[in-house]
Every structure is written in C-alpha cells, then in structure tokens.
Design a protein around this motif. Structure first.
Motif, PDB file in Angstrom:
ATOM      1  N   ASP A   1       0.811  -1.219   0.000  1.00 23.39           N
ATOM      2  CA  ASP A   1       0.000   0.000   0.000  1.00 23.39           C
ATOM      3  C   ASP A   1       0.847   1.272   0.000  1.00 23.39           C
ATOM      4  O   ASP A   1       1.943   1.317   0.561  1.00 23.39           O
TER       5      ASP A   1
ATOM      6  N   HIS B   1      -4.663   3.494  -6.065  1.00 20.17           N
ATOM      7  CA  HIS B   1      -4.336   2.071  -5.927  1.00 20.17           C
ATOM      8  C   HIS B   1      -4.925   1.266  -7.075  1.00 20.17           C
ATOM      9  O   HIS B   1      -4.291   0.321  -7.569  1.00 20.17           O
TER      10      HIS B   1
ATOM     11  N   ALA C   1      -2.897  -1.069  -9.731  1.00 21.71           N
ATOM     12  CA  ALA C   1      -3.301  -2.467  -9.933  1.00 21.71           C
ATOM     13  C   ALA C   1      -3.575  -2.734 -11.410  1.00 21.71           C
ATOM     14  O   ALA C   1      -3.169  -3.773 -11.957  1.00 21.71           O
TER      15      ALA C   1
ATOM     16  N   LEU D   1      -0.313  -8.131  -4.490  1.00 21.80           N
ATOM     17  CA  LEU D   1      -0.642  -6.837  -3.900  1.00 21.80           C
ATOM     18  C   LEU D   1      -0.916  -7.037  -2.417  1.00 21.80           C
ATOM     19  O   LEU D   1      -1.693  -7.930  -2.043  1.00 21.80           O
TER      20      LEU D   1
ATOM     21  N   PHE E   1      -4.797  -2.035  -1.497  1.00 27.30           N
ATOM     22  CA  PHE E   1      -4.647  -2.896  -2.666  1.00 27.30           C
ATOM     23  C   PHE E   1      -5.645  -4.058  -2.618  1.00 27.30           C
ATOM     24  O   PHE E   1      -6.132  -4.514  -3.655  1.00 27.30           O
ATOM     25  N   ALA E   2      -5.960  -4.539  -1.409  1.00 28.44           N
ATOM     26  CA  ALA E   2      -6.910  -5.643  -1.276  1.00 28.44           C
ATOM     27  C   ALA E   2      -8.312  -5.222  -1.714  1.00 28.44           C
ATOM     28  O   ALA E   2      -9.138  -6.066  -2.079  1.00 28.44           O
TER      29      ALA E   2
ATOM     30  N   THR F   1      -8.937  -3.277  -4.319  1.00 24.85           N
ATOM     31  CA  THR F   1      -8.997  -2.975  -5.749  1.00 24.85           C
ATOM     32  C   THR F   1      -9.710  -4.089  -6.510  1.00 24.85           C
ATOM     33  O   THR F   1      -9.759  -5.235  -6.070  1.00 24.85           O
TER      34      THR F   1
ATOM     35  N   THR G   1      -9.428  -6.424  -9.232  1.00 24.36           N
ATOM     36  CA  THR G   1      -8.387  -7.006 -10.068  1.00 24.36           C
ATOM     37  C   THR G   1      -8.352  -8.513  -9.892  1.00 24.36           C
ATOM     38  O   THR G   1      -8.859  -9.042  -8.893  1.00 24.36           O
TER      39      THR G   1
ATOM     40  N   HIS H   1      -3.285 -11.517  -7.402  1.00 25.55           N
ATOM     41  CA  HIS H   1      -3.317 -12.024  -6.022  1.00 25.55           C
ATOM     42  C   HIS H   1      -3.306 -10.858  -5.032  1.00 25.55           C
ATOM     43  O   HIS H   1      -2.458  -9.967  -5.121  1.00 25.55           O
ATOM     44  N   GLN H   2      -4.229 -10.863  -4.062  1.00 17.56           N
ATOM     45  CA  GLN H   2      -4.343  -9.782  -3.078  1.00 17.56           C
ATOM     46  C   GLN H   2      -4.287 -10.352  -1.666  1.00 17.56           C
ATOM     47  O   GLN H   2      -4.873 -11.399  -1.369  1.00 17.56           O
TER      48      GLN H   2
ATOM     49  N   LYS I   1      -4.643  -8.790   2.337  1.00 20.58           N
ATOM     50  CA  LYS I   1      -5.002  -7.593   3.104  1.00 20.58           C
ATOM     51  C   LYS I   1      -3.896  -7.163   4.051  1.00 20.58           C
ATOM     52  O   LYS I   1      -3.737  -5.975   4.358  1.00 20.58           O
TER      53      LYS I   1
END
Length: 425
Positions: free
Chosen positions: A343, A355, A359, A372, A377-378, A380, A382, A385-386, A388
């Motif tokens: 982040d 963000h 992404a 991310l 980023f979590a 977003t 997309t 792979h995210q 938190k």
C-alpha cells in the motif's frame, strides 16, 4: 535565558540530544514532547547519564541550575538552530521534492565532500525537529551543508527555510506524495515551491532540472538559476546513456557508470553533477563520487536471495514512484519476473483511485506473478493475487509456488515494511 546564552553553553560542547538512550557526556538535553511522551520526565535521567544541561518547559522539573526553564522546548531548539546557522560561515543547500530527496542528498554530499568539508542530513531527519538537529551538527570548519526538507502540508517548507536560511536550493520533482496533506497535485507543487519562493525573494541561487516544465515555469524569468538538461543548450548538458539496469550518464567527455538502478535516478545523479560543477569540483572527482555511491536502507537496492535477484525499494512509495519503478522493472532483462507491491500511504480521498490505477498497470504489464499487499490494494478490482495484510501473505507463502531464478521487485510505503519478504524467500 536568552538564546545567545544557551548558544554559548552549546559551543562549549556542541552536542545536543533528545533521547536519553543516546546521551553523550557534556551534551545538552532537550526535553521534547510528543503525543505519547513528555521529555521533561526524563530530564533528570539525562543529567545522571552525563548531560551537562537539560532544557525543560515545565517548572516542576527545573530542580537545579543544571536545568534551563523555557516557554517551549521545541521552539527553543529551533531558535538555537537558527541562531547557530546565522553564526556559521557554511553555505547551505536546501533540498526538497516528492521523490528521490534522500538519494539526491547523499549523491550531492558524495560529490561536494570531494572538495569541501561537508555535512548533510542524516537518514531522513528532515522535519521540524530533524532540520534543527542537522543545523546544530555544523562545526566551525564546516564549509557546506546539505539540508533535506520534508513536508506533508502547506507552509512547512516555508517554515524550515526560515530556520535553515539556505543559500541554494533544489527541488527533485513534484510527484503524487502526501496528497492528503497537500490537498492534491496543485497543492504539492505550491508547497514544495516554497523553497524556490524563499530563494528568489532573498536573491539566492536556484538549481533546477531544466527538462521539468513545472520547474521552468516557476523559474523561467529568475536570473540566479543554474540548470541541467539533456537537450536544452541554455543549460548544462548532461547526457543520459541508459539504465540497464544501472544508470549511466555522460558529463562533458566523461562517461559515468553508477550503482543506481532505474532511469528515474538519472535526474538525481545529474543534479549532483550540476551542483558539483557549480562549486568547481573537478569532473574526475564528480565521476569518482557518483561511481562510489551505493544505495542502502531499502532504496533501490539490488540483492540476491537464494537463486533470486531482488530489487528492494521498500523505503517509501507513492503513485509517481510506484509507476516509475514498475516501468523500469519492465525494461530490465529477466526470464521470470515477480512483483510484490505494498500500500501507498497518505493519499487521502485519492487512495482508492490511485491504488486501482497501479493495480491496472500491473495487470497490463503482465508479469509472470504479481502480488498486492495491504488494505487499499486488497480493495482494488483485479484478478491479481491480493493480501489484506503482510501476515496473510506470510501465512499463504507456501501456496505461491515461486519459480527459481526470478527477478523480483519489492516496493511499498515504509509502514508496510515489505523488506520482511526477504525472510520468506
């Protein structure tokens, strides 16, 4: 007690301290306050450990003539630094900008110290406390001082200039950093330009990147300006020879091969070269200084871990530096490329948009694997792979199935501490 008197005490043993864990014998202890601490409570401990005097601002703690009671300890520290600066014969270069401040400061220091007795801001001590402490490290024989100035809101650079009173100044760039505090990009330009306003109003000299239209717009009619450019012959020409991955540049007839990766570091090197040239540092010494400098402290470092080559750039991040790092990484040679992004902080209402744009850019660049990390980023939209939190990434590490011999980029804001990924690899 008058500042002049405190300054006399300071000159007897010119060391100041704000942390009882770092007391040196004969120093002056400044009992600063913070949100979660009151330095007044540690004044007696400072004296017991060897401090000669303690500056306090609460009557109950002024127990003997070793204590100096003032209205405000922080103000006193700043006033002492300003007074000391006025007594010094050192020439001061003020430095600010959204990205690259610390690297540029260290490059300038490396170049200028080839000819002059020079001090520079240590680490990133560039705020309303760090700037005074740096000024108070100026010795009687110091000839040059490079003072880094950080800011996250309007009028902060103006205030730091009033303390440091620079003779010269340079702004690295105007990027999307501290959007929340500055109130958008225009606010950033206005806030950072306070350095140039101080210099022009006081008829001091300005260094600039003449290829930056914003800087030219701000300083186009100003007489005491000295710039570098890759093409504008009204300024000192410095050629960019590439970054594959290390930055190479040409200064007159000299080719310089640095240890800095990324084309974005060219302007940092060019600024140091220009300033060295202005102060008559021999070209060979400028080349020597730029080639000797090696980045550290998680800033654009190239490391090896197992079979992987890693670009570690986890000291800080904002949308401008994140985009530059990704574009540079895309141009680097490598069979398998992996990206870990954390982040970006202090973006305020722009956080969601910024963000998402990063992404989307990562998705478009189509690296072999991308990850991310962080709440922003979590959130977003997309298919990347995210995670938190970093802990979530760590817990799922074995499922990532990284290949061998990868080229890996790690970048995020300081609070994300993504250098911890090195322990997982």
């Amino acid at each position: 007690m008058e500042i002049q008197q405190i300054h006399k005490h300071y000159l007897a043993n010119p060391i100041v301290c704000t942390d009882t864990r770092k007391i040196t014998k004969g120093c002056i202890f400044f009992a600063l306050k913070g949100d979660n601490f009151n330095g007044n409570k540690y004044a007696s401990e400072a004296l017991e450990k060897g401090a000669r005097l303690a500056i306090v601002d609460e009557q109950e703690f002024a127990k003997s003539n070793q204590y100096i009671l003032v209205d405000d300890v922080l103000n006193t520290l700043q006033e002492l630094a300003q007074f000391h600066r006025k007594q010094s014969k050192a020439q001061i270069i003020g430095l600010t900008g959204s990205n690259g401040k610390t690297t540029t400061k260290e490059l300038i220091h490396s170049v200028i110290s080839k000819k002059y007795k020079t001090i520079a801001t240590k680490g990133n001590l560039n705020n309303h406390i760090g700037v005074p402490l740096t000024l108070l490290s100026i010795k009687a024989d110091t000839e040059m001082a490079i003072i880094e100035m950080g800011a996250n809101h309007q009028k902060e650079i103006e205030f730091l200039c009033s303390i440091a009173q620079p003779d010269f100044g340079y702004i690295t760039n105007f990027g999307k950093a501290h959007l929340e505090g500055f109130g958008g990009v225009e606010g950033i330009i206005k806030g950072k330009s306070e350095l140039y306003h101080y210099l022009t109003e006081n008829k001091k000299a300005v260094f600039l990147n003449a290829d930056d239209p914003i800087q030219l717009n701000k300083l186009g009619s100003y007489i005491k300006k000295y710039g570098f450019s890759t093409q504008n012959k009204d300024y000192y020409i410095i050629d960019f020879l590439g970054a594959t991955p290390f930055v190479q540049l040409q200064l007159e007839n000299l080719k310089i091969h640095t240890n800095l990766i990324g084309s974005y570091n060219f302007t940092n090197c060019a600024a140091a070269a220009l300033i060295g040239k202005y102060f008559n540092v021999p070209l060979e010494k400028i080349k020597e200084a730029l080639e000797e400098y090696t980045p550290n402290n998680n800033r654009s470092q190239i490391l090896e871990k197992g079979s992987h080559q890693i670009i570690l750039d986890a000291y800080n991040a904002n949308p401008t530096s994140m985009k530059a790092a990704l574009e540079n990484f895309q141009q680097m040679e490598g069979n398998t490329k992996i990206v870990f992004l954390g982040d970006m902080f202090e973006l305020g209402e722009s956080a969601k948009k910024e963000h998402q744009e990063i992404a989307d850019l990562v998705k478009e660049m189509n690296y072999q694997q991308s990850f991310l990390v962080g709440e922003n980023f979590a959130a977003t939209n997309t298919t990347i792979h995210q995670f938190k939190t970093f802990d979530s990434l760590s817990e799922n590490w074995t499922t990532l199935k990284l290949e061998e011999n990868c080229l890996i980029l790690i970048k995020g804001s300081r609070g994300m501490a993504l250098e911890r990924i090195l322990d997982l690899l």
